[in-house]
Design an enzyme around this catalytic site. Structure first.
Site, PDB file in Angstrom:
ATOM      1  N   ASP A 271      39.083  24.470  49.205  1.00  0.00           N
ATOM      2  CA  ASP A 271      38.429  23.913  50.393  1.00  0.00           C
ATOM      3  C   ASP A 271      37.484  22.808  49.911  1.00  0.00           C
ATOM      4  OD1 ASP A 271      36.271  25.228  49.311  1.00  0.00           O
ATOM      5  OD2 ASP A 271      35.798  26.402  51.098  1.00  0.00           O
TER       6      ASP A 271
ATOM      7  N   CYS B 280      37.331  28.105  46.014  1.00  0.00           N
ATOM      8  CA  CYS B 280      36.433  27.738  47.102  1.00  0.00           C
ATOM      9  C   CYS B 280      35.028  27.968  46.558  1.00  0.00           C
ATOM     10  CB  CYS B 280      36.730  28.529  48.385  1.00  0.00           C
ATOM     11  SG  CYS B 280      36.462  30.305  48.301  1.00  0.00           S
TER      12      CYS B 280
ATOM     13  N   THR C  30      32.714  30.475  46.678  1.00  0.00           N
ATOM     14  CA  THR C  30      32.561  31.749  45.972  1.00  0.00           C
ATOM     15  C   THR C  30      33.856  32.238  45.354  1.00  0.00           C
ATOM     16  OG1 THR C  30      33.119  32.978  47.961  1.00  0.00           O
ATOM     17  CG2 THR C  30      30.768  32.514  47.591  1.00  0.00           C
TER      18      THR C  30
ATOM     19  N   HIS D  34      46.648  42.695  32.309  1.00  0.00           N
ATOM     20  CA  HIS D  34      46.742  43.970  33.038  1.00  0.00           C
ATOM     21  C   HIS D  34      47.338  43.833  34.435  1.00  0.00           C
ATOM     22  CE1 HIS D  34      43.449  46.236  30.534  1.00  0.00           C
ATOM     23  NE2 HIS D  34      44.346  45.608  29.777  1.00  0.00           N
TER      24      HIS D  34
HETATM   25  C1  RB5 Z   1      32.172  27.093  52.291  1.00  0.00           C
HETATM   26  O1  RB5 Z   1      30.863  26.810  52.663  1.00  0.00           O
HETATM   27  C2  RB5 Z   1      32.262  28.508  51.725  1.00  0.00           C
HETATM   28  O2  RB5 Z   1      32.016  29.445  52.719  1.00  0.00           O
HETATM   29  C3  RB5 Z   1      33.624  28.723  51.093  1.00  0.00           C
HETATM   30  O3  RB5 Z   1      33.849  27.747  50.134  1.00  0.00           O
HETATM   31  C4  RB5 Z   1      33.822  30.039  50.388  1.00  0.00           C
HETATM   32  O4  RB5 Z   1      32.765  30.333  49.536  1.00  0.00           O
HETATM   33  C5  RB5 Z   1      34.193  31.177  51.240  1.00  0.00           C
HETATM   34  O5  RB5 Z   1      34.521  32.274  50.767  1.00  0.00           O
END
Ligand code: RB5
Length: 150
Positions: A15, A72, A74, A105
């Protein structure tokens, strides 16, 4: 590199939060003569990660691409999305040991990175470890075969 299969591109997706890291990793792979299929996103404009994760997961699940690399902010949202696909084993890794174990694994077929929580050098080391580590098989084979929901 071990996982790279000539004739199959590596599926990549992110993203907006992972866009810059995706570009760095894509360049790293292409410089090593590996083909990448980039499913987007293609800018830092705010977007929804499932729009890119589902097509990337389809490409790995169907065998057109192998393996996948996704990110993304996180790593969690995109990993959750990818893992909705039956044949996908997407592993969220933030250090090289997790990447090695995800291959040894779990036979992970998509590496997921938390772009907002690791630097580029760490990410590239994780990518190289993932790409170069074979599945151990053995006792792990039955476990992995039991993952899909039938
Ligand atoms: C985007 O702000 C964030 O929510 C996305 O990149 C991700 O961390 C979602 O799991």
């Amino acid at each position: 590199m071990n996982l790279y299969t000539p004739g199959k591109s590596i599926a990549m997706c992110s993203d907006h939060a992972g866009f810059k890291l995706k570009e760095i990793i894509k360049q790293h792979l292409q410089q090593a003569d590996m083909s990448v299929k980039d499913f987007g996103t293609y800018s830092e404009d705010s977007c929804d990660y499932p729009d890119f994760a589902h097509p990337a997961a389809d490409s790995v699940d169907s065998g057109v691409c192998y393996p996948g690399i996704a990110m993304c902010g996180t790593g969690n949202g995109i990993a959750m999305t990818l893992n909705k696909h039956q044949g996908i084993r997407a592993a969220l890794c933030w250090n090289v040991d997790l990447a090695r174990l995800a291959r040894e694994h779990n036979n992970a077929n998509i590496l997921v990175l938390p772009a907002r929580f690791i630097d580029a050098d760490t990410a590239l080391a994780i990518v190289d470890t993932f790409m170069n580590t074979p599945f151990e098989g053995g006792r792990h084979e039955n476990r992995v075969n039991k993952i899909p929901v039938h």
